[in-house]
Design a protein around this motif. Structure first.
Motif, short mmCIF file in Angstrom:
data_model
loop_
_atom_site.label_atom_id
_atom_site.label_comp_id
_atom_site.label_asym_id
_atom_site.label_seq_id
_atom_site.Cartn_x
_atom_site.Cartn_y
_atom_site.Cartn_z
N ILE B 160 0.83 -1.21 0.00
CA ILE B 160 0.00 0.00 0.00
C ILE B 160 0.86 1.25 0.00
N GLN B 164 1.30 4.15 -3.03
CA GLN B 164 0.99 5.51 -2.58
C GLN B 164 -0.51 5.75 -2.51
N TYR B 165 -1.22 4.71 -2.09
CA TYR B 165 -2.65 4.87 -1.81
C TYR B 165 -2.78 5.85 -0.64
N MET B 166 -3.56 6.89 -0.80
CA MET B 166 -3.59 7.96 0.20
C MET B 166 -4.92 8.10 0.91
N GLY B 167 -5.79 7.12 0.75
CA GLY B 167 -7.11 7.23 1.36
C GLY B 167 -7.20 6.52 2.70
N ASN B 168 -8.39 6.04 2.99
CA ASN B 168 -8.71 5.39 4.28
C ASN B 168 -8.43 6.33 5.44
N SER B 169 -8.79 7.55 5.24
CA SER B 169 -8.47 8.55 6.24
C SER B 169 -9.61 9.58 6.27
N PRO B 170 -10.17 9.84 7.44
CA PRO B 170 -11.29 10.78 7.50
C PRO B 170 -10.86 12.19 7.08
N GLN B 171 -11.69 12.82 6.28
CA GLN B 171 -11.39 14.15 5.76
C GLN B 171 -12.39 15.15 6.33
#
Lengths: 567, 190
Positions: B160, B164-171
């Motif tokens: 991962i 450079q997957y940059m998600g799975n993070s609350p915005q």
């Protein structure tokens, strides 16, 4: 089998099923002060405690792959599947049909993509337009006020478009499209295909004490902060706070009991924990167990007053069964290789969609479809890179550093299109009780019969051609050849799109329908149906928003009838 | 736990990426240590050696990230074999086929063959469109093995971080995709 009576209590209303229809009915009736019991065939579920939101694939050795009870992956909220252990269904020879059942609090509201489309004015009167199927006994104007209230109660984002037969709602702001979606829109615009912001029941602004979306893209795992709609967190738990709602889980309802006058007296269910056949008394019964499961309960509710099953003097219960048509095409887009790394999770689902844009009078098939799209730099998990060997321009599989580079280069380079269209009810698609097979609880099971008509095949052919045209317009290449007529142009099995509707349909009289325009049984005035069963026809839209609006409308009718002492 | 995740200041930053890379490096070390101690539940000792060799031939270490064994792919495969018993027989037969081929061609099992011999055999089964029909069992096995390796590798911390997957993070807000990503696709917000 021993029969228990639940504390000799008589509830005002017993609701079978806790999904969209059951949740809304429980919410409305408890707000109005009724004493309500909900029977749910599965176990308890609370997204705020049980969700796998924000888990990483490497947090588990399974890396997100499916399990027996979660066929869409171990992080998916929905417990259920195409097969439920001990609860089979059968199919007539030659029938291909898949029946998805959820077995959990909230039912299939834990599963769906939150695509929350109103039916349009034409969708209630298709027979008047093309002579096929039947009109509904109600019009868009009858349902519009309820759609408006569902919008405000549950929350939905979208955009005002003023398109014919795709009515706007009371929308919160829609999120901007992702970059790959802008590329899809550009191609669609060139081809004259309407491409507009999605209409999803995910809130982008706080309402009714719920937090807005935080754009992790994982609605399917169940939202731990209730930013999307599922029945438990938006309807059932608020209903519970009135102190008027009893929820009984692991309760497999199998019969609506009636008295000597033929009126409903309550529901028999198997307590799955003890195996005991148990009774709950109620003055009003609302079935919201899903179209087919409600039909099954009615057909199993035989008595001397209702020899063909309850609400079935017309013989239509189980008939006019429909599902949404579906087919998918994926395309490789060379310009999307080696994307600039960025977070494109967004909401759980597409930020754009294409509502039906053509007048069917100009085509060789009568009904439309909408298009859902997918793509982007999604979270890698089990199954990642599975198609690498067949990607155009790749090394063709292989191994080593060149393969490793291929995985990187092609990440995010595939977009996909899913058509979801309207099927016309036909005489060959229906369900009935299997004469011999019973489930593990001893309840006779459903046997399905299914045939697509020419209208559906032609429509799906059009989907395939359209999706391939969009992919080519984007400078891409469809993955896989277009399936021919021998493969049904790639049409999904009946049931596979999980929009099973009809089979307890409403209508204008007791000879052609099971229910009146209030979703009240013609044959039994204190029995109602509040799921997909009452639908007279599909539409080129997903059904949930209409299930919710009709359940709200039916609930108000029940409240009014109880006030005047008619129920 | 998840509800408590702070919703402010959550946009992913370079630091996050660096942290992910650093933790990937830790896992890399851990995986190497685990490789010594791990006792497979499905694979025999001989199969285990083949799986480890083959996995690293599929995804080797390069300048950007570690190899399949660095990422714990063999351990992942062992779990999957136990979790999905339908996959056991094809895996077992496929590994045996590899050894039988290596013995017939080079007089030794696959792991004992020279590196050039190993890749010579892979060249015959790793390209489905070019492979001969005599190689069909090997092609089918290797396609499954490659897919399983990819599943295990790219869903690992190392994989991962590499992608450079940059998600799975609350915005806190959704502002669309960044200008550079839009420019790459030649699109813009109107």
């Amino acid at each position: 089998m021993p029969i228990q009576n639940r504390a000799n209590k008589t509830y005002d209303v017993c609701i079978v099923g806790s999904g969209a229809g059951g949740g809304m009915t429980a919410y409305m009736l408890t707000q109005a002060g009724a004493d309500v019991v909900v029977l749910e065939a599965g176990g308890w579920w609370d997204n705020t405690k049980d969700s796998k939101m924000l888990a990483w694939p490497y947090d588990t050795p399974r890396r997100g792959a499916s399990t027996k009870e979660r066929p869409f992956g171990e992080f998916d909220a929905c417990v259920g599947g195409w097969q439920v252990e001990g609860e089979p269904y059968t199919k007539a020879a030659g029938t291909q049909f898949d029946w998805w059942r959820a077995r959990m609090l909230g039912g299939r509201t834990n599963h769906w993509g939150r695509i929350s489309l109103r039916f349009g004015p034409d969708d209630f009167r298709r027979k008047s337009i093309d002579g096929l199927g039947d009109n509904w006994p109600i019009s868009y104007n009858d349902v519009k006020p309820y759609y408006d209230r569902v919008d405000r109660l549950i929350g939905i984002f979208g955009s005002r478009e003023n398109l014919p037969n795709h009515p706007d709602g009371e929308f919160q702001p829609a999120p901007k499209p992702r970059c790959y979606e802008l590329a899809i829109k550009r191609a669609s615009d060139k081809l004259g295909i309407w491409c507009i912001p999605s209409r999803l029941s995910i809130i982008t602004r706080s309402i009714n004490g719920r937090s807005p979306c935080h754009y992790c893209g994982q609605c399917n795992r169940g939202c731990a902060v209730n930013a999307n709609f599922s029945s438990p967190n938006v309807l059932l738990f608020p209903a519970q706070r009135t102190g008027k709602l009893t929820i009984i889980t692991d309760a497999m309802a199998h019969e609506v009991t009636t008295d000597a006058r033929g009126q409903a007296t309550g529901v028999q269910y198997i307590d799955k924990k003890t195996g005991k056949d148990t009774r709950v008394n109620a003055r009003v019964v609302v079935l919201a167990a899903s179209a087919c499961e409600s039909a099954r309960i009615l057909l199993n509710s035989k008595s001397s007053r209702h020899p063909h099953g309850l609400a079935n003097s017309s013989g239509v219960v189980g008939k006019y069964l429909t599902d949404t048509t579906g087919t998918d095409v994926a395309g490789f887009i060379p310009s999307m290789m080696k994307q600039v790394p960025h977070n494109c999770d967004g909401v759980g689902g597409g930020h754009i969609y294409m509502p039906w844009w053509i007048d069917n009078k100009k085509l060789d098939f009568p009904r439309g479809y909408h298009i859902e799209t997918w793509g982007g730099l999604g979270q890698p998990s089990y199954g990642f890179g599975g198609g690498i060997a067949t990607m155009p321009g790749s090394i063709g599989g292989g191994y080593g550093k060149a393969l490793k580079d291929d995985y990187r280069r092609y990440y995010g380079s595939v977009v996909g299109f899913s058509g979801r269209g309207e099927m016309i009810p036909n005489d060959k698609s229906y369900c009935e009780l299997d004469p011999t097979v019973k489930d593990k609880w001893g309840i006779p099971v459903l046997r399905f019969h299914w045939e697509w008509g020419d209208a559906e095949y032609k429509q799906v052919k059009h989907m395939q051609e359209t999706f391939r045209a969009i992919i080519k317009e984007m400078g891409g290449e469809p993955l896989g050849d277009m399936p021919g007529r021998d493969k049904g142009y790639g049409i999904a099995n009946g049931g596979a799109i999980i929009h099973v509707l009809g089979c307890v349909r409403m209508g204008t009289n007791a000879r052609n329908s099971a229910l009146n325009a209030q979703c009240q049984a013609w044959d039994c005035k204190n029995l109602f149906v509040a799921d997909g069963g009452p639908f007279v026809s599909q539409a080129d839209k997903n059904p949930t928003w209409t299930i919710l609006a009709l359940a709200m409308r039916t609930s108000e009718y029940i409240i009014a009838q109880r006030k005047v002492g008619a129920l | 736990m998840l509800v408590a995740a702070p919703l402010a200041a959550l946009a992913i930053s370079l630091e996050d990426v660096e942290r992910a890379s650093a933790s990937a490096a830790n896992v890399l070390q851990g995986a190497q240590q685990r490789g010594q101690a791990f006792r497979p539940k499905f694979f025999t000792a001989g199969e285990w050696r083949t799986v480890r060799t083959l996995a690293d031939l599929v995804i080797p270490r390069d300048a950007r990230s570690g190899s399949a064994t660095d990422a714990g792919v063999p351990e992942f495969m062992d779990f999957i074999m136990m979790a999905y018993p339908d996959m056991q027989q094809p895996m077992r037969e496929g590994l045996a086929w590899m050894d039988a081929q290596a013995k017939a061609r080079f007089g030794k099992v696959f792991v004992a063959a020279a590196a050039t011999q190993q890749t010579k055999l892979l060249d015959d089964i790793a390209y489905p469109k070019k492979a001969t029909s005599a190689m069909k069992p090997g092609v089918e096995f290797f396609t499954r093995f490659r897919n399983l390796t990819a599943s295990g590798f790219w869903s690992s911390r190392i994989g991962i971080a590499d992608l450079q997957y940059m998600g799975n993070s609350p915005q806190a807000a959704w502002n669309g995709c960044p200008p550079a990503a839009l420019a790459k696709l030649g699109v813009k917000y109107s």
